[in-house]
Design an enzyme around this catalytic site. Structure first.
Site, PDB file in Angstrom:
ATOM      1  N   SER A  23       0.811  -1.112   0.209  1.00 42.99           N
ATOM      2  CA  SER A  23       0.059   0.110   0.133  1.00 42.99           C
ATOM      3  C   SER A  23       0.883   1.450   0.069  1.00 42.99           C
ATOM      4  O   SER A  23       2.058   1.359   0.470  1.00 42.99           O
ATOM      5  CB  SER A  23      -0.936  -0.016   1.205  1.00 42.99           C
ATOM      6  OG  SER A  23      -1.558   1.140   1.251  1.00 42.99           O
ATOM      7  N   TYR A  66      -1.962  -1.130   9.745  1.00 45.77           N
ATOM      8  CA  TYR A  66      -1.988  -1.536   8.527  1.00 45.77           C
ATOM      9  C   TYR A  66      -0.949  -0.832   7.823  1.00 45.77           C
ATOM     10  O   TYR A  66      -0.217  -1.632   6.943  1.00 45.77           O
ATOM     11  CB  TYR A  66      -3.258  -0.614   7.797  1.00 45.77           C
ATOM     12  CG  TYR A  66      -3.428  -1.103   6.410  1.00 45.77           C
ATOM     13  CD1 TYR A  66      -3.981  -2.095   5.974  1.00 45.77           C
ATOM     14  CD2 TYR A  66      -3.068  -0.070   5.414  1.00 45.77           C
ATOM     15  CE1 TYR A  66      -4.123  -2.473   4.598  1.00 45.77           C
ATOM     16  CE2 TYR A  66      -3.341  -0.011   4.134  1.00 45.77           C
ATOM     17  CZ  TYR A  66      -3.764  -1.360   3.911  1.00 45.77           C
ATOM     18  OH  TYR A  66      -3.798  -1.705   2.384  1.00 45.77           O
TER      19      TYR A  66
END
Length: 313
Positions: free
Chosen positions: A189, A204
């Site tokens: 990401s 995350y």
């Protein structure tokens, strides 16, 4: 005041970036360009039941591949595999012989350390040796630190995103090394990149940063053995379910900034899931993509230009 989502979008796509960006599939990665290019190659995709994983399974099926579809949700797997079989058929046009299957559903949780070996064994028995591994299974968590009462919840994010990718890779590489060929795509990401930070995504972002560094390091070992690896930021899309259930509702109630941030974050998710799905296929087909092995690849940036720049460097 900036309109909702604008500051986030600008952070992900800096205005001085020389590479063109895309929000959906485009000619260089088009499915029509790569149709049949991976005929009978075996692909294993974790997190295949929904969103990006589901789109990826359909894209590889269109390219002629045989797909092992892994998910925790039985209904999602059944629907996906049925669609692949109806749209692309089995290898013999029928459904009797397991070795002729176009798609294989495998139910399991990537955080179960005994699962990868079982899944890979089942794939090889029914479809053949795995040529492409896509570590896509992901989990998110949105919370400020102050109201994160149970550390096991953010730790589950790290286990799913980082441990899941590492354990499947570890189980898949022996046969790839034996054949001196293979492709590993780890879904990361932009939120895990140094210099690109957003609040409330600590677990995350940390897990995805770990996967990116893991990809960079294993490339040094695996590329000489004929295996290429990519760390790919897929896109920011509302078509994926990764954010479903990820919100710490206590944090939303107690910290106003969490709610305001999520309002902006949701508006900024404008990409389509065919963009990463077709990018993954192109990375496996385009010979020049090997120049990106071990690197961070942003699927929202033009892949042809990323390859050209990598070759120049």
């Amino acid at each position: 005041m900036s309109p909702p989502g604008s500051s986030l979008t600008n952070q992900w796509h800096p205005p001085d970036n020389p590479i063109p960006t895309h929000t959906s599939s485009y000619p260089f990665i088009s499915p029509t360009k790569h149709r049949g290019a991976l005929q009978d190659k075996v692909v294993l995709i974790t997190g295949a039941g929904r969103g990006i994983g589901r789109a990826t399974a359909l894209a590889f099926a269109a390219a002629g591949a045989r797909i092992a579809c892994i998910s925790r949700t039985k209904q999602d797997l059944q629907t996906l595999v049925a669609e692949i079989r109806v749209t692309h058929g089995n290898l013999d046009g029928g459904g009797g012989d397991p070795s002729h299957q176009r798609a294989l559903p495998i139910l399991g949780d990537v955080t179960d350390l005994s699962f990868p070996a079982r899944a890979i064994s089942e794939t090889e028995q029914n479809l053949g040796p795995i040529y492409i591994l896509i570590n896509n299974a992901g989990l998110s968590r949105v919370s400020d630190l102050e109201h994160e009462a149970d550390i096991r919840q953010p730790w589950k994010v790290v286990e799913t995103n980082l441990l899941g990718a590492m354990s499947f890779t570890q189980s898949a590489i022996p046969s790839m090394i034996a054949r001196n060929s293979g492709v590993i795509i780890n879904v990361v990401s932009i939120l895990g990149k140094l210099g690109v930070s957003s609040p409330y995504f600590s677990a995350y972002a940390a897990s995805k940063a770990g996967v990116e560094k893991y990809t960079e390091v294993i490339d040094l070992e695996l590329r000489p053995k004929g295996i290429v690896t990519f760390a790919v930021h897929p896109c920011m899309s509302l078509e994926t379910s990764i954010a479903v259930g990820c919100m710490n509702e206590v944090a939303r109630r107690e910290e106003p900034g969490v709610g305001r941030f999520m309002d902006e974050f949701v508006v900024a998710n404008t990409d389509k899931v065919d963009l990463p799905a077709d990018t993954f296929v192109a990375l496996c087909v385009e010979e020049g993509a090997k120049a990106l092995s071990g690197r961070f690849v942003d699927a929202t940036y033009d892949l042809e230009e990323q390859i050209r720049l990598a070759k120049e460097r």
